[in-house]
Design a protein around this motif. Structure first.
Motif, short mmCIF file in Angstrom:
data_model
loop_
_atom_site.label_atom_id
_atom_site.label_comp_id
_atom_site.label_asym_id
_atom_site.label_seq_id
_atom_site.Cartn_x
_atom_site.Cartn_y
_atom_site.Cartn_z
N ARG B 108 0.83 -1.21 0.00
CA ARG B 108 0.00 0.00 0.00
C ARG B 108 0.87 1.26 0.00
NH1 ARG B 108 -3.47 0.48 5.41
NH2 ARG B 108 -3.37 2.69 4.91
N ASP B 109 2.01 1.18 0.67
CA ASP B 109 2.92 2.33 0.68
C ASP B 109 3.60 2.51 -0.68
OD1 ASP B 109 2.27 2.64 3.33
OD2 ASP B 109 4.03 1.54 4.06
N ARG B 110 3.95 1.39 -1.30
CA ARG B 110 4.55 1.45 -2.63
C ARG B 110 3.56 2.08 -3.62
NH1 ARG B 110 8.81 -2.33 -3.16
NH2 ARG B 110 8.28 -3.03 -5.25
N ALA B 111 2.28 1.72 -3.47
CA ALA B 111 1.26 2.29 -4.36
C ALA B 111 1.14 3.80 -4.15
CB ALA B 111 -0.09 1.61 -4.12
N LEU B 112 1.23 4.22 -2.89
CA LEU B 112 1.14 5.65 -2.60
C LEU B 112 2.31 6.41 -3.23
CD1 LEU B 112 -0.13 8.03 -0.95
CD2 LEU B 112 1.36 7.34 0.95
N VAL B 113 3.50 5.88 -3.05
CA VAL B 113 4.69 6.54 -3.60
C VAL B 113 4.65 6.56 -5.13
CG1 VAL B 113 7.19 6.27 -3.87
CG2 VAL B 113 6.15 6.12 -1.59
N ARG B 114 4.28 5.42 -5.70
CA ARG B 114 4.16 5.38 -7.18
C ARG B 114 3.09 6.35 -7.66
NH1 ARG B 114 4.74 -0.86 -7.04
NH2 ARG B 114 6.83 -1.24 -7.89
N SER B 115 2.01 6.47 -6.91
CA SER B 115 0.95 7.39 -7.32
C SER B 115 1.46 8.84 -7.34
CB SER B 115 -0.25 7.26 -6.39
OG SER B 115 -1.24 8.20 -6.74
N HIS B 116 2.24 9.21 -6.32
CA HIS B 116 2.83 10.55 -6.32
C HIS B 116 3.71 10.75 -7.56
CE1 HIS B 116 1.26 11.11 -2.39
NE2 HIS B 116 2.29 10.75 -1.67
N ALA B 117 4.54 9.76 -7.84
CA ALA B 117 5.44 9.87 -9.00
C ALA B 117 4.65 9.97 -10.30
CB ALA B 117 6.38 8.66 -9.04
N LEU B 118 3.61 9.16 -10.42
CA LEU B 118 2.81 9.15 -11.65
C LEU B 118 1.98 10.43 -11.81
CD1 LEU B 118 1.78 5.40 -11.44
CD2 LEU B 118 3.02 6.41 -13.38
N THR B 119 1.62 11.05 -10.69
CA THR B 119 0.92 12.33 -10.80
C THR B 119 1.79 13.33 -11.56
OG1 THR B 119 -0.35 11.97 -8.79
CG2 THR B 119 -0.02 14.26 -9.45
N VAL B 120 3.07 13.32 -11.27
CA VAL B 120 4.00 14.19 -12.01
C VAL B 120 4.22 13.64 -13.42
CG1 VAL B 120 6.37 15.05 -12.14
CG2 VAL B 120 5.19 14.96 -9.92
N ALA B 121 4.52 12.35 -13.51
CA ALA B 121 4.98 11.79 -14.78
C ALA B 121 3.87 11.64 -15.82
CB ALA B 121 5.65 10.44 -14.54
N CYS B 122 2.64 11.45 -15.36
CA CYS B 122 1.52 11.29 -16.31
C CYS B 122 0.69 12.55 -16.45
CB CYS B 122 0.58 10.17 -15.87
SG CYS B 122 1.27 8.53 -15.97
N ASP B 123 0.46 13.25 -15.36
CA ASP B 123 -0.56 14.30 -15.42
C ASP B 123 -0.03 15.72 -15.37
OD1 ASP B 123 -2.71 12.53 -15.75
OD2 ASP B 123 -2.66 12.03 -13.63
N ILE B 124 1.27 15.88 -15.22
CA ILE B 124 1.84 17.23 -15.28
C ILE B 124 2.84 17.31 -16.43
CG2 ILE B 124 3.11 19.04 -14.05
CD1 ILE B 124 2.19 17.81 -11.40
N ALA B 161 -2.76 19.52 -6.49
CA ALA B 161 -3.40 18.24 -6.16
C ALA B 161 -2.40 17.30 -5.49
CB ALA B 161 -3.96 17.59 -7.43
N LEU B 162 -1.15 17.34 -5.97
CA LEU B 162 -0.13 16.50 -5.34
C LEU B 162 0.12 16.93 -3.90
CD1 LEU B 162 1.99 14.24 -5.55
CD2 LEU B 162 3.60 15.93 -6.47
N GLU B 163 0.15 18.24 -3.67
CA GLU B 163 0.30 18.76 -2.30
C GLU B 163 -0.82 18.21 -1.40
OE1 GLU B 163 2.57 20.89 -0.85
OE2 GLU B 163 1.48 21.06 1.06
N ASP B 164 -2.05 18.27 -1.90
CA ASP B 164 -3.19 17.76 -1.12
C ASP B 164 -3.06 16.25 -0.87
OD1 ASP B 164 -4.17 20.31 -1.15
OD2 ASP B 164 -5.74 19.93 -2.64
N SER B 165 -2.62 15.52 -1.89
CA SER B 165 -2.47 14.07 -1.73
C SER B 165 -1.40 13.73 -0.70
CB SER B 165 -2.09 13.41 -3.06
OG SER B 165 -3.11 13.54 -4.00
#
Lengths: 233, 233
Positions: B108-124, B161-165
């Motif tokens: 679950r922690d790996r998913a959280l960290v990957r999600s933060h990374a993907l927020t930058v890499a996919c959506d910004i 959004a990343l800050e909020d997450s």
């Protein structure tokens, strides 16, 4: 948002278990949610579907923003864990439910498969997301022809490069890597669905269309398709 | 393309070994290459740098397209393996050189960290890539003000959004997750560099800017910075 029981199968060999139920915030036309629907089906996992009608703004309610501050779908809730970003969710499902695997075993092969998936998830899909098309239309005042040309440009450029990468790898079989679906195929099928919806030229992508045809004949992919969702209109 | 010996350190405790040398196709202003430069430094790995001047079209030569049909940087060559897509490269480096780890241990922690990374890499980041800005400018005929507004819109929306997450996760320490750099921090620092370059408003992102400040004080991040590259102009 409305709630509908998904038609996903229950974990194999297990009776319904309140603790094990997943909640998926999804929308039939969301390509990223489509990926997670395929993944859940491949792993044999059930999920309650919460339908987020994007054009109505369901993703921007304060209630949903607490789950997903990006105001995007999908979100998967697994007990106390709120999971966002489709590729992070695919890796999570693969780590928590390793059978069948979504990635090969060798590091270099895993990198190849992840690269295929990221080509879709980073360099094609985000440019054609609904919010981006709306920005071009509403904030930049671009007409339908210009927006459609933008859409096709990035899809065709991206898919043609992916076709070349897959061919160069020499590792494609029935799927983009070998004969069983990986995260790459899970990203490919929704992207080809979108490409066809917008009339993109796929003539330079014989491997991708062949693999997509194979995947879409699999039950896990077919049940995840947009038109197979109860909310499809 | 020109070649320059990087200033990356050699694998700890090992003598220079021809087999072990990596080749990185990079450019000082490429945010995705910046991620891989940080990652190599954190892992203590050396790489030959091959500089691809993007505005000159080095990435579109037939020679480079064989390595990277997407015509993007970075590409990392490790012996016979040609690796593309920065996040796939980060995962590869973490699997082949596990120390120090780029991901936590729990799924679950790996998913959280990957999600933060993907927020930058996919959506910004993909919305603000050079090729996208050039499309808006050349093919859509948009002026500098409109292109800059586009840039800032996606960066600010994404980072807020990343800050909020990150805040909602309650897991940030000196870094976005805990006190040591993960793939999330490796994506954050280059994105904040770009954000500042384009005058984006970071006032709603106190956690992100604090974490970025911590990371950029680390040698591995500082040596990877655009201005620290020999080709920086």
């Amino acid at each position: 948002m409305s709630s509908a029981r998904s038609r996903g199968v229950l974990p194999r060999g297990s009776a319904p278990d309140r603790e094990a139920v997943l909640d998926l915030y999804t929308f039939w036309l969301s390509s990223a949610a489509y990926r997670v629907r395929i993944a859940l089906n491949l792993k044999g996992l059930d999920a309650n579907h919460h339908v987020m009608v994007l054009r109505k703004g369901d993703q921007s309610t304060p209630e949903y923003r607490k789950l997903n501050p990006q105001e995007l779908v999908p979100t998967l809730v697994d007990g106390g864990s709120v999971l966002t970003q489709s590729l992070a969710i695919l890796e999570y499902l693969d780590e928590t439910h390793p059978d069948p695997p979504f990635l090969p075993t060798e590091a270099r092969d895993r990198a190849l498969v992840r690269s295929h998936a990221l080509t879709v998830a980073c360099d094609i899909h985000p440019l054609n997301n609904l919010r981006v098309l709306l920005y071009l239309e509403k904030k930049m005042g671009r007409g339908k022809d210009e927006v459609d040309a933008w859409y096709r440009h990035w899809v065709e450029k991206g898919l043609n490069a992916l076709e070349d990468s897959v061919a160069a790898s020499g590792r494609a079989g029935k799927c983009l890597f070998g004969d069983t679906p990986t995260v790459a195929d899970i990203c490919l099928a929704p992207q080809l669905y979108n490409a066809r919806r917008f009339g993109c030229d796929l003539s330079a992508c014989p491997t991708l269309t062949r693999v997509d045809g194979h995947c879409m004949a699999l039950d896990a992919f077919a049940r995840a398709a947009p038109e197979a969702q109860p909310e499809a209109v």
